[in-house]
Design a protein around this motif. Structure first.
Motif, PDB file in Angstrom:
ATOM      1  N   GLY A   8      11.595  -1.245 -16.449  1.00  0.00           N
ATOM      2  CA  GLY A   8      10.702  -2.370 -16.224  1.00  0.00           C
ATOM      3  C   GLY A   8       9.987  -2.381 -14.882  1.00  0.00           C
ATOM      4  N   VAL A   9      10.326  -1.449 -13.981  1.00  0.00           N
ATOM      5  CA  VAL A   9       9.654  -1.442 -12.681  1.00  0.00           C
ATOM      6  C   VAL A   9       8.286  -0.756 -12.813  1.00  0.00           C
ATOM      7  CG1 VAL A   9      11.866  -1.352 -11.489  1.00  0.00           C
ATOM      8  CG2 VAL A   9      10.595   0.768 -11.876  1.00  0.00           C
ATOM      9  N   MET A  10       7.420  -1.002 -11.831  1.00  0.00           N
ATOM     10  CA  MET A  10       6.071  -0.451 -11.859  1.00  0.00           C
ATOM     11  C   MET A  10       6.035   0.903 -11.146  1.00  0.00           C
ATOM     12  SD  MET A  10       4.567  -2.855 -13.511  1.00  0.00           S
ATOM     13  CE  MET A  10       2.913  -2.172 -13.417  1.00  0.00           C
ATOM     14  N   LEU A  11       5.375   1.872 -11.770  1.00  0.00           N
ATOM     15  CA  LEU A  11       5.178   3.187 -11.176  1.00  0.00           C
ATOM     16  C   LEU A  11       3.768   3.654 -11.495  1.00  0.00           C
ATOM     17  CD1 LEU A  11       6.318   5.679  -9.677  1.00  0.00           C
ATOM     18  CD2 LEU A  11       7.031   6.576 -11.899  1.00  0.00           C
ATOM     19  N   TYR A  12       2.989   3.881 -10.429  1.00  0.00           N
ATOM     20  CA  TYR A  12       1.594   4.290 -10.590  1.00  0.00           C
ATOM     21  C   TYR A  12       0.834   3.337 -11.504  1.00  0.00           C
ATOM     22  CZ  TYR A  12       3.089   8.734  -8.540  1.00  0.00           C
ATOM     23  OH  TYR A  12       3.595   9.703  -7.711  1.00  0.00           O
ATOM     24  N   GLY A  13       1.077   2.046 -11.350  1.00  0.00           N
ATOM     25  CA  GLY A  13       0.326   1.043 -12.088  1.00  0.00           C
ATOM     26  C   GLY A  13       0.791   0.768 -13.498  1.00  0.00           C
ATOM     27  N   LYS A  14       1.895   1.353 -13.937  1.00  0.00           N
ATOM     28  CA  LYS A  14       2.391   1.118 -15.292  1.00  0.00           C
ATOM     29  C   LYS A  14       3.880   0.786 -15.242  1.00  0.00           C
ATOM     30  CE  LYS A  14       0.467   3.109 -18.711  1.00  0.00           C
ATOM     31  NZ  LYS A  14       0.067   4.020 -19.798  1.00  0.00           N
ATOM     32  N   LYS A  15       4.303  -0.068 -16.179  1.00  0.00           N
ATOM     33  CA  LYS A  15       5.692  -0.498 -16.211  1.00  0.00           C
ATOM     34  C   LYS A  15       6.533   0.508 -16.990  1.00  0.00           C
ATOM     35  CE  LYS A  15       7.194  -3.978 -18.748  1.00  0.00           C
ATOM     36  NZ  LYS A  15       7.493  -5.350 -19.217  1.00  0.00           N
ATOM     37  N   LEU A  16       7.578   1.028 -16.354  1.00  0.00           N
ATOM     38  CA  LEU A  16       8.432   2.026 -16.985  1.00  0.00           C
ATOM     39  C   LEU A  16       9.297   1.412 -18.084  1.00  0.00           C
ATOM     40  CD1 LEU A  16       9.790   4.077 -13.928  1.00  0.00           C
ATOM     41  CD2 LEU A  16       7.827   4.586 -15.382  1.00  0.00           C
ATOM     42  N   HIS A  17       9.441   2.152 -19.188  1.00  0.00           N
ATOM     43  CA  HIS A  17      10.404   1.806 -20.232  1.00  0.00           C
ATOM     44  C   HIS A  17      11.484   2.885 -20.217  1.00  0.00           C
ATOM     45  CE1 HIS A  17       7.741  -1.293 -21.482  1.00  0.00           C
ATOM     46  NE2 HIS A  17       6.832  -0.491 -22.007  1.00  0.00           N
ATOM     47  N   VAL A  18      12.678   2.512 -19.829  1.00  0.00           N
ATOM     48  CA  VAL A  18      13.770   3.471 -19.691  1.00  0.00           C
ATOM     49  C   VAL A  18      14.884   3.110 -20.662  1.00  0.00           C
ATOM     50  CG1 VAL A  18      15.376   4.585 -18.096  1.00  0.00           C
ATOM     51  CG2 VAL A  18      13.203   3.668 -17.237  1.00  0.00           C
ATOM     52  N   ILE A  54       1.640  11.339 -13.064  1.00  0.00           N
ATOM     53  CA  ILE A  54       3.063  11.647 -13.051  1.00  0.00           C
ATOM     54  C   ILE A  54       3.325  13.152 -12.979  1.00  0.00           C
ATOM     55  CG2 ILE A  54       3.444  11.861 -15.548  1.00  0.00           C
ATOM     56  CD1 ILE A  54       5.656  10.069 -12.947  1.00  0.00           C
ATOM     57  N   THR A  55       4.348  13.522 -12.257  1.00  0.00           N
ATOM     58  CA  THR A  55       4.819  14.907 -12.182  1.00  0.00           C
ATOM     59  C   THR A  55       6.334  14.900 -12.295  1.00  0.00           C
ATOM     60  OG1 THR A  55       5.071  14.880  -9.774  1.00  0.00           O
ATOM     61  CG2 THR A  55       2.907  15.534 -10.658  1.00  0.00           C
ATOM     62  N   HIS A  56       6.913  16.042 -12.651  1.00  0.00           N
ATOM     63  CA  HIS A  56       8.372  16.079 -12.739  1.00  0.00           C
ATOM     64  C   HIS A  56       9.008  15.934 -11.358  1.00  0.00           C
ATOM     65  CE1 HIS A  56       7.809  20.273 -11.573  1.00  0.00           C
ATOM     66  NE2 HIS A  56       7.179  20.534 -12.708  1.00  0.00           N
ATOM     67  N   THR A  57       8.272  16.353 -10.313  1.00  0.00           N
ATOM     68  CA  THR A  57       8.796  16.178  -8.955  1.00  0.00           C
ATOM     69  C   THR A  57       8.907  14.701  -8.588  1.00  0.00           C
ATOM     70  OG1 THR A  57       7.832  18.289  -8.267  1.00  0.00           O
ATOM     71  CG2 THR A  57       8.433  16.732  -6.522  1.00  0.00           C
ATOM     72  N   ALA A  58       7.876  13.925  -8.952  1.00  0.00           N
ATOM     73  CA  ALA A  58       7.911  12.485  -8.673  1.00  0.00           C
ATOM     74  C   ALA A  58       9.074  11.819  -9.402  1.00  0.00           C
ATOM     75  CB  ALA A  58       6.589  11.842  -9.069  1.00  0.00           C
ATOM     76  N   LEU A  59       9.305  12.215 -10.644  1.00  0.00           N
ATOM     77  CA  LEU A  59      10.416  11.643 -11.410  1.00  0.00           C
ATOM     78  C   LEU A  59      11.754  12.062 -10.815  1.00  0.00           C
ATOM     79  CD1 LEU A  59       9.029  12.144 -15.027  1.00  0.00           C
ATOM     80  CD2 LEU A  59       9.350   9.977 -13.833  1.00  0.00           C
ATOM     81  N   GLU A  62       0.828  -1.198   0.000  1.00  0.00           N
ATOM     82  CA  GLU A  62       0.000   0.000   0.000  1.00  0.00           C
ATOM     83  C   GLU A  62       0.866   1.253   0.000  1.00  0.00           C
ATOM     84  OE1 GLU A  62      -2.419  -0.372   3.468  1.00  0.00           O
ATOM     85  OE2 GLU A  62      -3.711  -1.934   2.616  1.00  0.00           O
ATOM     86  N   ASN A  63       0.285   2.344  -0.533  1.00  0.00           N
ATOM     87  CA  ASN A  63       0.985   3.629  -0.578  1.00  0.00           C
ATOM     88  C   ASN A  63       2.375   3.471  -1.205  1.00  0.00           C
ATOM     89  OD1 ASN A  63       1.397   6.378  -0.146  1.00  0.00           O
ATOM     90  ND2 ASN A  63       2.212   6.079   1.916  1.00  0.00           N
ATOM     91  N   MET A  64       2.392   2.843  -2.384  1.00  0.00           N
ATOM     92  CA  MET A  64       3.663   2.539  -3.044  1.00  0.00           C
ATOM     93  C   MET A  64       4.151   3.745  -3.840  1.00  0.00           C
ATOM     94  SD  MET A  64       4.737  -0.810  -5.322  1.00  0.00           S
ATOM     95  CE  MET A  64       4.475  -0.130  -6.956  1.00  0.00           C
ATOM     96  N   ILE A  65       4.889   4.595  -3.165  1.00  0.00           N
ATOM     97  CA  ILE A  65       5.438   5.788  -3.815  1.00  0.00           C
ATOM     98  C   ILE A  65       6.658   5.418  -4.652  1.00  0.00           C
ATOM     99  CG2 ILE A  65       6.542   8.020  -3.392  1.00  0.00           C
ATOM    100  CD1 ILE A  65       4.819   8.336  -0.933  1.00  0.00           C
ATOM    101  N   TYR A  66       7.497   4.544  -4.135  1.00  0.00           N
ATOM    102  CA  TYR A  66       8.692   4.109  -4.844  1.00  0.00           C
ATOM    103  C   TYR A  66       8.474   2.720  -5.430  1.00  0.00           C
ATOM    104  CZ  TYR A  66      10.684   7.872  -2.035  1.00  0.00           C
ATOM    105  OH  TYR A  66      10.929   9.076  -1.449  1.00  0.00           O
ATOM    106  N   PRO A  67       9.058   2.445  -6.583  1.00  0.00           N
ATOM    107  CA  PRO A  67       8.864   1.128  -7.202  1.00  0.00           C
ATOM    108  C   PRO A  67       9.514   0.023  -6.376  1.00  0.00           C
ATOM    109  CG  PRO A  67      10.562   2.377  -8.361  1.00  0.00           C
ATOM    110  CD  PRO A  67       9.926   3.330  -7.390  1.00  0.00           C
ATOM    111  N   ILE A  68       8.881  -1.131  -6.388  1.00  0.00           N
ATOM    112  CA  ILE A  68       9.377  -2.300  -5.666  1.00  0.00           C
ATOM    113  C   ILE A  68       9.689  -3.397  -6.682  1.00  0.00           C
ATOM    114  CG2 ILE A  68       8.871  -4.025  -3.905  1.00  0.00           C
ATOM    115  CD1 ILE A  68       9.183  -1.165  -2.864  1.00  0.00           C
ATOM    116  N   THR A  69      10.857  -3.977  -6.578  1.00  0.00           N
ATOM    117  CA  THR A  69      11.289  -5.019  -7.499  1.00  0.00           C
ATOM    118  C   THR A  69      11.409  -6.353  -6.765  1.00  0.00           C
ATOM    119  OG1 THR A  69      13.656  -4.644  -7.086  1.00  0.00           O
ATOM    120  CG2 THR A  69      12.601  -3.292  -8.785  1.00  0.00           C
ATOM    121  N   ILE A  70      11.593  -7.415  -7.532  1.00  0.00           N
ATOM    122  CA  ILE A  70      11.795  -8.741  -6.940  1.00  0.00           C
ATOM    123  C   ILE A  70      13.061  -8.762  -6.100  1.00  0.00           C
ATOM    124  CG2 ILE A  70      12.368 -11.142  -7.505  1.00  0.00           C
ATOM    125  CD1 ILE A  70      10.355 -11.041  -9.726  1.00  0.00           C
ATOM    126  N   ASP A  71      14.095  -8.054  -6.558  1.00  0.00           N
ATOM    127  CA  ASP A  71      15.342  -8.020  -5.783  1.00  0.00           C
ATOM    128  C   ASP A  71      15.132  -7.373  -4.419  1.00  0.00           C
ATOM    129  OD1 ASP A  71      16.790  -9.285  -7.733  1.00  0.00           O
ATOM    130  OD2 ASP A  71      17.482  -7.432  -8.681  1.00  0.00           O
TER     131      ASP A  71
END
Length: 390
Positions: free
Chosen positions: A354-364, A307-312, A141-150
């Motif tokens: 590939g991590v999740m942010l706000y319900g979507k997987k990032l492509h970096v 998304i906001t530039h502050t969050a990024l 809950e309240n996942m502000i930062y992405p969480i990975t398997i590692d």
């Protein structure tokens, strides 16, 4: 109370309990082995008693903990048979906590959180959670930062070897299924981690036992991993292979040559270029900035509404000094992020792609741009760009 360790009894004596231990924590010691009928805690002596439904369950518990010491909150707890054959709890007085727990069974433990009343030991048939087993269901809950398997492995492996992890999104929440070799390790992890925050003030763990008793994992990638099978494929080769004919035509390189294992790095780079990640010429003249990686990342598949530039800035700033962030005006699900040093950009790419942010997987990917240009004051892009050098 004196005990006779060698005489089997359904009542067990626990010593060296941590200060302020709750009934639910003591119950977790016995729950994987059968029905827990009663609990009594002697707070002043750091001791307690656990009554199982029968002697067979108590014997199984003693047998297991003779080779794998029990623990509560990382503190060893010593377990032995009590001379008493039954616990009779008295009205509660100072320093004594006890309750009858006839509904707490190995087939119905719902896993009360640490904040729940310790006297509630079971669940009714309407509960949708699983029984005590080796698989945990984790909701963040309240996942502000992405969480990975590692990250999950780093946290949960403290309580036993992780066998398999499966992650997915459900109702816009991050879920994970984590399998241990046995229910004891899973119970220890649940007891210690349920309700805890991964980061200060956010990413709260909500842990229950899953209905599943075993996880099947086919691929080792950012969504699923079988730690017992490091040989599993990533599952991404199929889509990459399908794109190779187009890559071959676009760059004039024979298809058969692109399939060579010796050109794996080149193949990955060209696939990134074709996806729009990095192209053009770097200051050193190397195509795509491969020889001298740039400082600017292209991040796509963002959640436009959140998304906001502050969050990024906060997220990518974990991996280095972010100088500028620009959300693209004509493509609001994409942004450019400029770091002070190229190695910082590479580190962020490796950790966040590939991590999740706000319900979507990032492509970096690396961007073709050498720097993020600031817009003219008052333009439509002004509010979407921020310079953090001042």
């Amino acid at each position: 109370m004196e005990d006779s360790p060698g005489v089997p009894s359904k009542v067990l004596h626990l010593r060296n309990l941590p200060e302020g231990v709750s009934e639910s924590e003591v119950m977790m010691v016995g729950a994987p082995f059968g029905t827990v009928a009663n609990v009594l805690i002697l707070k002043q002596k750091s001791q307690g008693f656990l009554e199982m439904a029968d002697t067979a369950a108590a014997s199984a518990l003693i047998s297991y903990y003779s080779s794998v010491p029990a623990s509560i909150r990382d503190r060893p707890v010593y377990v032995q048979y009590s001379k008493h054959q039954e616990l009779k709890t008295q009205p509660q007085s100072s320093g004594v906590v006890g309750s009858n727990l006839s509904v707490l069974t190995s087939g119905g433990l719902g896993g009360a959180s640490p904040s729940s009343s310790p006297s509630v030991g079971g669940v009714d048939g309407s509960n949708q959670l699983g029984c005590v087993n080796s698989v945990l269901r984790v909701i963040i809950e309240n996942m502000i930062y992405p969480i990975t398997i590692d990250i999950l492995n780093q946290i949960f492996s403290k309580y036993g070897n992780i066998m398999r992890v499966v992650t997915f999104l459900k109702n816009n929440q991050f879920h994970a299924l984590i399998q241990y070799p046995d229910a004891i390790s899973a119970t220890a992890a649940k007891t210690a981690l349920d309700g805890q925050n991964i980061y200060n003030g956010c990413c709260t763990l909500r842990i229950d036992f899953s209905k599943l008793s075993n996880l099947t994992v086919k691929y080792n990638n950012e969504r699923t991993k079988d730690f017992t099978r490091p040989d599993l494929p990533s599952g991404e080769n199929e889509s990459a292979a399908a794109a190779l004919p187009d890559i071959s035509a676009a760059f004039g390189i024979p298809h058969a040559l692109l399939q060579s294992p010796a050109l794996a790095n080149v193949r990955t780079a060209l696939l990134s270029l074709a996806a729009g990640g990095s192209g053009g010429t770097s200051p050193s003249g190397a195509v795509g900035g491969l020889a001298v990686p740039g400082c600017v990342l292209l991040v796509s598949n963002l959640n436009e509404k959140m998304i906001t530039h502050t969050a990024l800035f906060v997220l990518f700033g974990v991996y280095g000094d972010v100088i500028r962030v620009k959300i693209l005006y004509n493509k609001r699900d994409s942004a450019l992020i400029q770091f002070r040093e190229s190695y910082q950009a590479q580190t962020a790419l490796s950790n966040l792609n590939g991590v999740m942010l706000y319900g979507k997987k990032l492509h970096v990917t690396m961007s073709k741009h050498a720097q993020v240009q600031m817009p003219q004051a008052g333009s439509n892009e002004d509010a979407l760009t921020e310079d953090y050098t001042n």
